[in-house]
Design an enzyme around this catalytic site. Structure first.
Site, mmCIF file in Angstrom:
data_model
loop_
_atom_site.group_PDB
_atom_site.id
_atom_site.type_symbol
_atom_site.label_atom_id
_atom_site.label_comp_id
_atom_site.label_asym_id
_atom_site.label_seq_id
_atom_site.Cartn_x
_atom_site.Cartn_y
_atom_site.Cartn_z
ATOM 1 N N GLU A 123 -18.166 23.836 -19.047
ATOM 2 C CA GLU A 123 -17.385 24.018 -17.998
ATOM 3 C C GLU A 123 -17.539 22.562 -17.468
ATOM 4 O O GLU A 123 -18.656 22.071 -17.257
ATOM 5 C CB GLU A 123 -17.600 25.003 -16.960
ATOM 6 C CG GLU A 123 -16.523 25.417 -16.073
ATOM 7 C CD GLU A 123 -15.419 26.045 -17.192
ATOM 8 O OE1 GLU A 123 -14.639 25.317 -17.771
ATOM 9 O OE2 GLU A 123 -15.412 27.302 -17.411
ATOM 10 N N HIS A 124 -16.384 21.884 -17.024
ATOM 11 C CA HIS A 124 -16.593 20.442 -16.406
ATOM 12 C C HIS A 124 -17.178 19.491 -17.181
ATOM 13 O O HIS A 124 -17.878 18.422 -16.844
ATOM 14 C CB HIS A 124 -17.193 20.331 -14.897
ATOM 15 C CG HIS A 124 -16.410 21.190 -13.994
ATOM 16 N ND1 HIS A 124 -15.251 20.592 -13.164
ATOM 17 C CD2 HIS A 124 -16.340 22.360 -13.366
ATOM 18 C CE1 HIS A 124 -14.820 21.249 -12.544
ATOM 19 N NE2 HIS A 124 -15.450 22.443 -12.499
ATOM 20 N N GLY B 210 -7.275 30.309 -12.914
ATOM 21 C CA GLY B 210 -8.292 29.620 -13.621
ATOM 22 C C GLY B 210 -8.061 29.769 -15.031
ATOM 23 O O GLY B 210 -8.725 29.671 -15.944
ATOM 24 N N LEU B 211 -6.854 30.305 -15.469
ATOM 25 C CA LEU B 211 -6.333 30.460 -16.735
ATOM 26 C C LEU B 211 -5.523 29.608 -17.538
ATOM 27 O O LEU B 211 -4.934 29.863 -18.424
ATOM 28 C CB LEU B 211 -5.791 31.967 -16.991
ATOM 29 C CG LEU B 211 -6.837 33.199 -16.401
ATOM 30 C CD1 LEU B 211 -6.145 34.599 -16.785
ATOM 31 C CD2 LEU B 211 -8.090 33.031 -17.232
ATOM 32 N N SER B 212 -5.179 28.492 -16.488
ATOM 33 C CA SER B 212 -4.469 27.441 -17.228
ATOM 34 C C SER B 212 -2.867 27.663 -17.232
ATOM 35 O O SER B 212 -2.385 27.343 -18.131
ATOM 36 C CB SER B 212 -4.871 26.923 -18.397
ATOM 37 O OG SER B 212 -6.106 26.157 -18.301
ATOM 38 N N GLU C 183 0.008 16.597 -16.189
ATOM 39 C CA GLU C 183 -0.806 17.025 -15.112
ATOM 40 C C GLU C 183 -1.363 16.037 -14.127
ATOM 41 O O GLU C 183 -1.517 16.033 -12.961
ATOM 42 C CB GLU C 183 -1.795 17.994 -15.773
ATOM 43 C CG GLU C 183 -2.857 18.539 -14.768
ATOM 44 C CD GLU C 183 -2.415 19.834 -14.469
ATOM 45 O OE1 GLU C 183 -1.563 20.649 -14.922
ATOM 46 O OE2 GLU C 183 -2.752 20.371 -13.172
ATOM 47 N N ASP D 53 -7.571 22.290 -21.327
ATOM 48 C CA ASP D 53 -6.626 23.416 -21.201
ATOM 49 C C ASP D 53 -5.519 23.135 -22.275
ATOM 50 O O ASP D 53 -4.902 24.206 -22.818
ATOM 51 C CB ASP D 53 -6.309 23.197 -19.581
ATOM 52 C CG ASP D 53 -7.055 23.619 -18.824
ATOM 53 O OD1 ASP D 53 -8.438 23.755 -19.229
ATOM 54 O OD2 ASP D 53 -6.906 23.308 -17.601
#
Ligand code: GLA
Length: 392
Positions: free
Chosen positions: A39-40, A129-131, A165, A177
């Site tokens: 993550e990140h 948070g599921l895009s 985005e 994503d």
């Protein structure tokens, strides 16, 4: 995938399109995503391990003869109209921006574009948070590519969706994503190297285990500004390391020794942020080996460690996410759990023994609701294919 749910959405989409617009639309489906670990790390040129899920955005779209754009967001019960000559991000409504941002990318690429009518329907929960936004961007990109016959390959379309985005939603997201939505493969996770964009599909059929998402139903308004701040903090750490003669371009090449020497003495906060990323890149690589060797308990432990890092070092968790992870930490049926995605709300991802899911949710729901004064929603998701045409 639960065909019936998807089929109902598509049937509904067709009806709404015909109620609003003439002609037969093209229908494209593009899924949301989960991420097992990593993550990140994407905007730090590290690795990620996402997968597309059985929740998706569906767009029904037909070209017009003029330059008008008419949009209907079925789930939000909203409409929006503009024209190609007035193309710009909308400040009142965020949802059209995921579509308009994509249109802008076609224009930038010099494509002669036309106006269009479109209806959007989605069962990717928003802000979980599921895009959900990447799903809309990818569905729109894929659909316009088909209708305008521009012939862009998936990699080009992924980058266009990501730019949409950045430019129209103002979130300087990495590539995970959009990549997962576009490239997902049933029952596989994608080990993606975000520097080279090389990727590998890793089978993810876990005997007796399911992916359970627990939605905090929290979406802090901080999320996008803090996301961009984290990105800058990572870039600052890279600059400081570079200033000292180390030829690195991202945290992908940084080591904890470099952080000890050049970052920690200057700023402990930037050190914590960047140290999380350096550790997380490594955690993903070993976690991926665990998965390939079937050592799921070891992978699960790493997921818990990722959560700890995201919460204590990277500072992107919140009390609701921490609470949910804490409550399952000593549950033997939960192999691993952590917050997922950008943070500040959304879902935790849990790898749970199938038979334990219902009892677990039954226990957690009332407790969470009492403690947080918010509903707890849950989804058991399967891993599905990426962006596809449903109907030409
Ligand atoms: C969001 C971004 C991704 C990624 C994750 C955190 O989902 O869109 O690019 O950075 O956060 O891993």
């Amino acid at each position: 995938m639960e065909r019936s749910v998807a089929q109902n959405l598509v049937d509904n989409l067709r009806i709404v399109f015909s109620e609003n617009f003439p002609g037969e639309p093209l229908i494209v489906r593009s899924p949301g995503r989960v991420n097992i670990i990593g993550e990140h790390t994407d905007y730090n040129e590290g690795f990620v391990l996402p997968a597309a899920i059985d929740k998706a955005a569906y767009i029904a779209i037909a070209l017009r003869d003029d330059d008008e754009i008419h949009l209907v967001a079925n789930d939000l019960n909203k409409k929006f109209s503009t024209s190609l000559s007035a193309l710009q991000p909308s400040s009142e409504n965020s949802w059209p921006n995921y579509i308009l941002g994509v249109v802008a990318q076609f224009v930038k690429k010099g494509v002669t574009i036309r106006g269009f009518n479109a209806v959007l329907i989605s069962d990717v929960p928003i802000g979980a948070g599921l895009s959900s936004s990447a799903a809309v961007e990818c569905a729109t990109t894929f659909a316009l590519n088909e209708l305008l016959q521009t012939g862009f390959d998936r990699m080009t379309m992924i980058k266009m969706a990501q730019k949409a985005e950045h430019e129209y939603a103002g979130v300087l997201c990495g590539i995970m994503d959009q990549f997962a939505s576009m490239m997902g493969k049933k029952d596989h996770v994608i080990k993606l190297d975000c520097r080279s964009l090389e990727y590998e599909y890793v089978p993810f059929s876990l005997e007796g285990l399911k992916i359970l998402l627990l939605n905090t139903n929290v979406k802090h308004s901080l999320a996008s500004s803090e996301y961009n701040t984290r990105r800058k903090e990572c870039e600052t750490a890279v600059e400081w390391i570079r200033e000292n003669g180390n030829d690195i371009h991202s945290l992908r090449n940084a080591t904890e020794e470099m952080l000890d020497q050049y970052v920690l003495p200057k700023d402990p906060l930037i050190d914590k942020r960047s140290r999380f990323v350096v550790q997380e890149i490594d955690r993903l690589l070993t976690g991926c080996l665990d998965l390939q060797h079937g050592e799921l308990n070891a992978l699960g432990e790493k997921m818990f460690a990722t959560h700890e890092g995201l919460s204590k070092m990277y500072g992107v968790s919140c009390k609701e996410l921490d609470w949910l992870v804490d409550k399952v930490r000593n549950n033997e049926s939960v192999i691993g759990a952590r917050m997922m995605g950008g943070g500040f709300g959304g879902c935790t991802i849990n790898l749970v023994r199938e038979e334990a899911i219902d009892p677990l949710v039954d226990v957690l729901k009332p407790l969470y609701e009492q403690e947080m004064n918010l509903p707890l929603t849950h989804y058991v998701v399967s891993i599905e294919n990426g962006t596809e045409i449903i109907k030409k």
